[in-house]
Design an enzyme around this catalytic site. Structure first.
Site, PDB file in Angstrom:
ATOM      1  N   ASP A   1       0.817  -1.222   0.000  1.00 21.04           N
ATOM      2  CA  ASP A   1       0.000   0.000   0.000  1.00 21.04           C
ATOM      3  C   ASP A   1       0.845   1.264   0.000  1.00 21.04           C
ATOM      4  OD1 ASP A   1      -2.691  -1.156   2.142  1.00 21.04           O
ATOM      5  OD2 ASP A   1      -1.842  -1.889   0.280  1.00 21.04           O
ATOM      6  N   ALA A   2       1.990   1.191   0.719  1.00 23.46           N
ATOM      7  CA  ALA A   2       2.816   2.399   0.854  1.00 23.46           C
ATOM      8  C   ALA A   2       3.276   2.878  -0.517  1.00 23.46           C
ATOM      9  CB  ALA A   2       4.016   2.107   1.739  1.00 23.46           C
ATOM     10  N   GLU A   3       3.534   1.922  -1.410  1.00 22.87           N
ATOM     11  CA  GLU A   3       3.984   2.276  -2.757  1.00 22.87           C
ATOM     12  C   GLU A   3       2.837   2.958  -3.510  1.00 22.87           C
ATOM     13  OE1 GLU A   3       7.086   1.967  -5.778  1.00 22.87           O
ATOM     14  OE2 GLU A   3       6.973   1.985  -3.611  1.00 22.87           O
ATOM     15  N   TYR A   4       1.642   2.381  -3.398  1.00 18.88           N
ATOM     16  CA  TYR A   4       0.464   2.983  -4.020  1.00 18.88           C
ATOM     17  C   TYR A   4       0.265   4.394  -3.467  1.00 18.88           C
ATOM     18  CZ  TYR A   4      -4.279   3.672  -5.718  1.00 18.88           C
ATOM     19  OH  TYR A   4      -5.373   4.191  -6.341  1.00 18.88           O
ATOM     20  N   ASP A   5       0.332   4.515  -2.132  1.00 17.89           N
ATOM     21  CA  ASP A   5       0.120   5.807  -1.475  1.00 17.89           C
ATOM     22  C   ASP A   5       1.095   6.867  -1.982  1.00 17.89           C
ATOM     23  OD1 ASP A   5      -1.981   5.023   0.002  1.00 17.89           O
ATOM     24  OD2 ASP A   5      -0.898   4.783   1.900  1.00 17.89           O
TER      25      ASP A   5
ATOM     26  N   SER B   1     -15.117   7.518   1.009  1.00 22.90           N
ATOM     27  CA  SER B   1     -13.799   7.204   1.571  1.00 22.90           C
ATOM     28  C   SER B   1     -13.321   8.420   2.350  1.00 22.90           C
ATOM     29  CB  SER B   1     -12.813   6.817   0.480  1.00 22.90           C
ATOM     30  OG  SER B   1     -12.466   7.957  -0.247  1.00 22.90           O
ATOM     31  N   LEU B   2     -12.245   8.233   3.098  1.00 19.41           N
ATOM     32  CA  LEU B   2     -11.769   9.298   3.991  1.00 19.41           C
ATOM     33  C   LEU B   2     -10.483   9.899   3.463  1.00 19.41           C
ATOM     34  CD1 LEU B   2     -12.215   7.313   7.322  1.00 19.41           C
ATOM     35  CD2 LEU B   2     -13.626   9.233   6.570  1.00 19.41           C
TER      36      LEU B   2
ATOM     37  N   GLU C   1     -12.015   6.187  16.583  1.00 20.58           N
ATOM     38  CA  GLU C   1     -12.146   4.738  16.391  1.00 20.58           C
ATOM     39  C   GLU C   1     -10.874   4.185  15.773  1.00 20.58           C
ATOM     40  OE1 GLU C   1     -15.815   3.488  14.125  1.00 20.58           O
ATOM     41  OE2 GLU C   1     -16.061   5.642  14.236  1.00 20.58           O
TER      42      GLU C   1
ATOM     43  N   LYS D   1      -9.000   2.284  12.648  1.00 23.54           N
ATOM     44  CA  LYS D   1      -9.232   2.120  11.214  1.00 23.54           C
ATOM     45  C   LYS D   1      -8.876   0.682  10.861  1.00 23.54           C
ATOM     46  CE  LYS D   1      -8.632   4.240   6.729  1.00 23.54           C
ATOM     47  NZ  LYS D   1      -8.389   3.027   5.943  1.00 23.54           N
TER      48      LYS D   1
ATOM     49  N   ASP E   1      -8.208  -2.660   8.978  1.00 24.17           N
ATOM     50  CA  ASP E   1      -7.609  -2.894   7.666  1.00 24.17           C
ATOM     51  C   ASP E   1      -8.276  -4.111   7.032  1.00 24.17           C
ATOM     52  OD1 ASP E   1      -6.003  -2.517   5.541  1.00 24.17           O
ATOM     53  OD2 ASP E   1      -4.144  -3.141   6.508  1.00 24.17           O
TER      54      ASP E   1
ATOM     55  N   TYR F   1     -18.872   0.462  12.078  1.00 28.85           N
ATOM     56  CA  TYR F   1     -18.396   1.813  12.394  1.00 28.85           C
ATOM     57  C   TYR F   1     -19.345   2.917  11.950  1.00 28.85           C
ATOM     58  CZ  TYR F   1     -16.492   1.376   7.623  1.00 28.85           C
ATOM     59  OH  TYR F   1     -16.336   1.155   6.289  1.00 28.85           O
TER      60      TYR F   1
ATOM     61  N   LYS G   1     -14.079  11.323  13.928  1.00 19.86           N
ATOM     62  CA  LYS G   1     -15.332  11.803  13.340  1.00 19.86           C
ATOM     63  C   LYS G   1     -15.951  12.839  14.267  1.00 19.86           C
ATOM     64  CE  LYS G   1     -16.068   7.232  11.457  1.00 19.86           C
ATOM     65  NZ  LYS G   1     -16.724   5.936  11.625  1.00 19.86           N
TER      66      LYS G   1
ATOM     67  N   LYS H   1      -3.254   7.859   9.630  1.00 20.26           N
ATOM     68  CA  LYS H   1      -2.575   6.598   9.336  1.00 20.26           C
ATOM     69  C   LYS H   1      -1.295   6.417  10.157  1.00 20.26           C
ATOM     70  CE  LYS H   1      -3.514   4.527   5.737  1.00 20.26           C
ATOM     71  NZ  LYS H   1      -3.919   4.631   4.358  1.00 20.26           N
TER      72      LYS H   1
ATOM     73  N   CYS I   1      31.022 -23.653   7.594  1.00 18.34           N
ATOM     74  CA  CYS I   1      30.811 -22.449   8.398  1.00 18.34           C
ATOM     75  C   CYS I   1      31.526 -21.271   7.731  1.00 18.34           C
ATOM     76  CB  CYS I   1      31.344 -22.647   9.815  1.00 18.34           C
ATOM     77  SG  CYS I   1      31.303 -21.097  10.760  1.00 18.34           S
TER      78      CYS I   1
ATOM     79  N   CYS J   1      34.493 -20.077  10.409  1.00 18.31           N
ATOM     80  CA  CYS J   1      35.657 -20.879  10.790  1.00 18.31           C
ATOM     81  C   CYS J   1      35.930 -22.027   9.825  1.00 18.31           C
ATOM     82  CB  CYS J   1      35.483 -21.412  12.207  1.00 18.31           C
ATOM     83  SG  CYS J   1      34.226 -22.693  12.339  1.00 18.31           S
TER      84      CYS J   1
ATOM     85  N   CYS K   1      27.009 -24.658  12.829  1.00 15.44           N
ATOM     86  CA  CYS K   1      28.446 -24.848  12.673  1.00 15.44           C
ATOM     87  C   CYS K   1      28.871 -25.800  13.785  1.00 15.44           C
ATOM     88  CB  CYS K   1      29.151 -23.506  12.824  1.00 15.44           C
ATOM     89  SG  CYS K   1      30.880 -23.653  13.268  1.00 15.44           S
TER      90      CYS K   1
ATOM     91  N   CYS L   1      35.152 -21.839  16.825  1.00 17.76           N
ATOM     92  CA  CYS L   1      34.607 -20.908  15.839  1.00 17.76           C
ATOM     93  C   CYS L   1      34.578 -19.507  16.441  1.00 17.76           C
ATOM     94  CB  CYS L   1      33.205 -21.340  15.409  1.00 17.76           C
ATOM     95  SG  CYS L   1      32.410 -20.148  14.322  1.00 17.76           S
TER      96      CYS L   1
HETATM   97  S1  IVH Z   1     -15.861   5.749   8.241  1.00 18.79           S
HETATM   98  C1  IVH Z   1     -17.800   8.870   5.903  1.00 18.79           C
HETATM   99  N1  IVH Z   1     -14.645   4.345  10.080  1.00 18.79           N
HETATM  100  O1  IVH Z   1     -11.674   3.237   5.625  1.00 18.79           O
HETATM  101  C2  IVH Z   1     -16.891   7.934   6.553  1.00 18.79           C
HETATM  102  N2  IVH Z   1     -14.103   3.918   7.817  1.00 18.79           N
HETATM  103  O2  IVH Z   1     -11.192   5.496   3.435  1.00 18.79           O
HETATM  104  C3  IVH Z   1     -16.855   6.602   5.930  1.00 18.79           C
HETATM  105  N3  IVH Z   1     -12.477   2.106   7.527  1.00 18.79           N
HETATM  106  O3  IVH Z   1     -14.011   2.658   3.135  1.00 18.79           O
HETATM  107  C4  IVH Z   1     -15.919   5.642   6.516  1.00 18.79           C
HETATM  108  N4  IVH Z   1     -12.224   1.637   9.645  1.00 18.79           N
HETATM  109  O4  IVH Z   1     -13.285   0.725   4.543  1.00 18.79           O
HETATM  110  C5  IVH Z   1     -14.776   4.574   8.764  1.00 18.79           C
HETATM  111  N5  IVH Z   1     -13.676   3.155  11.822  1.00 18.79           N
HETATM  112  C6  IVH Z   1     -13.810   3.385  10.514  1.00 18.79           C
HETATM  113  C7  IVH Z   1     -13.115   2.655   9.553  1.00 18.79           C
HETATM  114  C8  IVH Z   1     -13.271   2.948   8.211  1.00 18.79           C
HETATM  115  C9  IVH Z   1     -11.884   1.318   8.416  1.00 18.79           C
HETATM  116  C10 IVH Z   1     -12.251   2.049   6.078  1.00 18.79           C
HETATM  117  C11 IVH Z   1     -13.504   1.869   5.292  1.00 18.79           C
HETATM  118  C12 IVH Z   1     -13.603   3.037   4.367  1.00 18.79           C
HETATM  119  C13 IVH Z   1     -12.203   3.554   4.360  1.00 18.79           C
HETATM  120  C14 IVH Z   1     -12.215   5.054   4.225  1.00 18.79           C
END
Ligand code: IVH
Length: 723
Positions: free
Chosen positions: A30-34, A79-80, A119, A121, A123, A230, A302, A326, A427, A430, A445, A451
């Site tokens: 993911d880090a590469e994508y990010d 998504s966030l 909360e 997050k 994975d 969530y 939130k 993150k 070895c 040695c 060894c 040794c």
């Molecule tokens: S809230 C409007 N809460 O993160 C807010 N998302 O990039 C909608 N995720 O698609 C999401 N833990 O798959 C929310 N405690 C959490 C979460 C969470 C994981 C994921 C979820 C979402 C993505 C947001």
């Protein structure tokens, strides 16, 4: 920054997004994508005129695969935005405050000071569960946020998801949350996959996604998936009621409690009033992260008052009222430059990956363990590969896998034999023969003390803080002294002369005096430390302590007929398990198994060991043994591992976090001196948890189990009172 580069980044991201979202088979971490995604955002921010609807920034996810039916989300699954730095969190808090002020100006009675719900997050995989008239009628993946796949039948197999809700719940309710797999279930699944000749999953999230997207729900059912709620999507008390007639609690934290009450798993959550409070939650969960049974990649903040969400609004398609914070990525890509083989204290050969330095898990990593030869073989690694490196918490970095599509042609062209040329047949230090001990994975060894690598490691271990505790005699100095021929075995430490030390490079008079003084005081360390320091196989600190309690000195250990004692012990044990048996005396050395008996026999009968112990004795190394309790003396308990006496006798302590004054080792030693036992994890049997700063999951668990919790001051006062 050119439009060509933007197109290139978009193409690459599209390929990775498809691998990830559609095929469940990501080829990069993911880090590469990010990293690429951040570049895309930066280019688009500088040139908004280049933003096209086909940009990944303009949509939430990827298109659903076609095999399942499609579900149109009545409310989009958003998504966030991500925060990485404290400044990003402060920015989020500021924007929320500004938005609230703007609302406050127009709608009277609104409090401009925000309160946040925090909360974890998770994975995993976002899903929406639709309940009509309290029955689960539909479940869907997020898909592109507007529509997802209908996976109702698969979701029904997840035991954590209620199929029916209590009648108090709204007549129409969509619950949103994450499906994930526990790490232990992931490991077990991969083992099964391997045994069946199927491919391993890269991580728990891919395993969860792969399991959820099965066309046959039977397979999903066999995969131990979990769910955490969530949030909610559509909510209607009466079908057809207006959208703003939401009958659920106005506060998000209460909503979570409500969902929990209706049977949905909900993770750790807490409130916070400002950026500093959000950061505290981030730190707290971060410290507990590695101890959780599942993966999280951050925390989510939130705005707690749900009624304000719509008003605070959105930036593009991400909410302004929530953000994901993150943790540093635990996986990264880099090049495998070489494989070196290290020889440990007991001769075990460990392949070590030399890597192009890469930032992962919060630090720069340039070496990673490959564990053993079979592990390298199983992973199919070759020098020159691009590899995924993982560093989670304080765990030693490891190479997870290589990317087959990135293997250079010249590496691909190598024969098996040429590719494993790094693997020594003797070895590497040695030159002695190496062997694979029956029943063990490791190769060793056979050189023993001849040794140099083993010698160095053995000396470092002997002088270690937890063994003979010779301050100043660390890795570097031991290496230097061995290289100079001044140290061959531990007895040489007591033969070191001042002149030889001061002649060493960068070693002053003062250092020499300090070292000699440290060596001097080590002559009378307790016997258990010497026994541990000798590096006898299978004799760790706990076993060494137990032996010291039963034997006055090393001569008594050397005089012991270990096979005879083992036979006697086993006979007593048998007698004890027999029905109506006459009571037996205490079983000798209970808790010490046949493997340790065999190792003691091997060590104490070897002429080299006796020679070393004799030499130490002649040089004035005379361990004291306050722990010794003559065997003939009746004991309180037949279990020699149980504390023999003292105010903490019979109590089990666990220590967690950073104590203000004592190191953990010191605290443990004091507890043991008072007769207590120190364990590594909290359970129902724990008598007391001693907790310091930044205590994490152990503290949570102790609280859950109602285990008494002491701070350092309390520990010290109890020790004093009871002394
Ligand atoms: S809230 C409007 N809460 O993160 C807010 N998302 O990039 C909608 N995720 O698609 C999401 N833990 O798959 C929310 N405690 C959490 C979460 C969470 C994981 C994921 C979820 C979402 C993505 C947001």
């Amino acid at each position: 920054m050119s439009i060509e580069r933007l197109e290139q980044v978009k193409r690459q991201l599209a390929i990775w997004a498809r691998e990830y979202y559609v095929e469940d088979a990501p080829s990069v971490p993911d880090a590469e994508y990010d990293r690429w995604y951040q570049e895309l955002l930066a280019i688009e921010a500088a040139h908004p005129e280049w933003v096209r609807p086909d940009s990944p920034s303009q949509r939430v996810g990827a298109a659903p695969v076609q095999a399942f039916g499609t579900v149109i989300h009545r409310q989009p699954m958003l998504s966030l935005n991500n925060a990485f730095e404290p400044a990003d969190v402060e920015g989020f808090d500021r924007r929320v405050r500004e938005a609230l002020e703007a609302i406050g100006a127009s709608s009277s009675g609104t409090d401009a000071a925000p309160f946040y719900a925090c909360e974890m997050k998770y994975d995993g995989l976002a899903v929406s569960l639709r309940y009509e008239d309290h029955l689960l009628v539909e479940g869907a993946t997020r898909g592109d946020g507007s529509s997802g796949e209908n996976i109702t039948q698969n979701l029904r197999t997840i035991k954590a998801i209620p199929l029916r809700l209590p009648p108090q719940a709204p007549r129409i309710l969509e619950v949103r949350g994450e499906v994930l797999m526990y790490r232990k279930d992931f490991e077990a699944l991969n083992q099964r996959q391997e045994a069946a000749g199927d491919k391993r999953f890269a991580n728990p999230r891919n395993a969860a996604a792969g399991s959820l997207r099965q066309l046959d729900p039977q397979i999903t059912a066999s995969r131990s998936l979990r769910f955490f709620a969530y949030g909610v999507g559509q909510v209607q008390q009466v079908p057809g009621a207006p959208a703003d007639a939401d009958p659920l609690p106005a506060c998000h934290l209460e909503l979570l409690e409500q969902l929990a009450a209706w049977g949905f798993p909900v993770g750790t959550h807490a409130g916070a009033e400002d950026a500093a409070g959000l950061m505290r939650f981030y730190e707290r969960i971060g410290a507990a992260r590695d101890g959780l049974p599942f993966d999280i990649d951050g925390v989510v903040y939130k705005l707690n008052d749900r009624r304000l969400h719509e008003q605070v609004g959105y930036v593009a398609r991400a909410p302004r009222f929530a953000i994901a914070h993150k943790y540093p990525a635990q996986e990264a890509l880099t090049d495998l430059l070489a494989i070196d083989v290290q020889v440990g204290r007991t001769g075990v050969l460990t392949p070590v990956a030399r890597l192009k330095p890469v930032f992962v898990g919060g630090t720069t990593v340039s070496n990673a363990t490959l564990h053993n030869y079979s592990e390298v073989e199983r992973k199919g690694l070759r020098i020159g590969d691009t590899v995924v490196v993982r560093r989670a918490g304080d765990v030693i970095p490891e190479v997870v896998r290589y990317l087959p599509e990135r293997r250079p042609p010249e590496v691909l062209a190598l024969s098996e034999q040429a590719a494993s040329a790094w693997r020594p047949t003797a070895c590497p230090v040695c030159g002695s023969a190496i062997e694979q001990v029956e029943g063990e994975i490791a190769w060793r060894c056979t050189g023993g003390f001849a040794c140099e690598a083993q010698r160095k490691q053995a000396l470092i271990h002997f002088a270690h803080r937890r063994a003979m505790d010779i301050e100043g005699l660390g890795d570097k100095l031991v290496e230097q002294l061995v290289d100079q021929g001044l140290l061959r075995d531990p007895s040489d430490i007591y033969r070191l002369e001042r002149a030889a030390l001061t002649a060493l490079e960068r070693f002053g008079e003062k250092s020499a005096d300090n070292l000699l003084a440290a060596i001097e005081v080590s002559r009378t360390r307790p016997l258990e430390r010497l026994l541990f320091g000798l590096g006898i196989r299978h004799v760790g600190e706990e076993v060494a302590r137990l032996l010291a309690r039963h034997y006055p000195d090393w001569r008594a250990l050397a005089a012991q007929d270990w096979p005879a004692l083992l036979a006697h012990k086993q006979a007593l044990q048998k007698q004890k398990t027999r029905k109506h048996a006459a009571p037996t005396g205490p079983i000798p050395l209970e808790g010490i198994g046949p493997e340790i008996f065999a190792s003691l026999e091997r060590y104490f009968k070897a002429p080299a060991s006796l020679q070393l112990l004799g030499a130490l004795d002649a040089l004035g190394v005379r361990p004291v043994n306050p722990a010794f309790r003559p065997v003939a003396e009746p004991q309180d308990s037949a279990d020699p591992l149980a504390p023999v006496g003292g105010p903490f006798a019979g109590k089990t302590f666990v220590i967690t976090g950073t104590l203000p004054g004592l190191s953990r080792d010191e605290a443990a030693q004091r507890i043991r001196d008072a007769g207590g036992h120190v364990a590594g994890s909290v359970s129902r049997n724990t008598s007391v948890l001693v907790a310091g700063e930044a205590a994490g999951s152990k503290l949570d668990k102790a609280q859950q189990l109602g285990v008494p919790i002491w701070d350092e001051a309390r520990l010290l006062s109890e020790l004093k009172e009871q002394a």
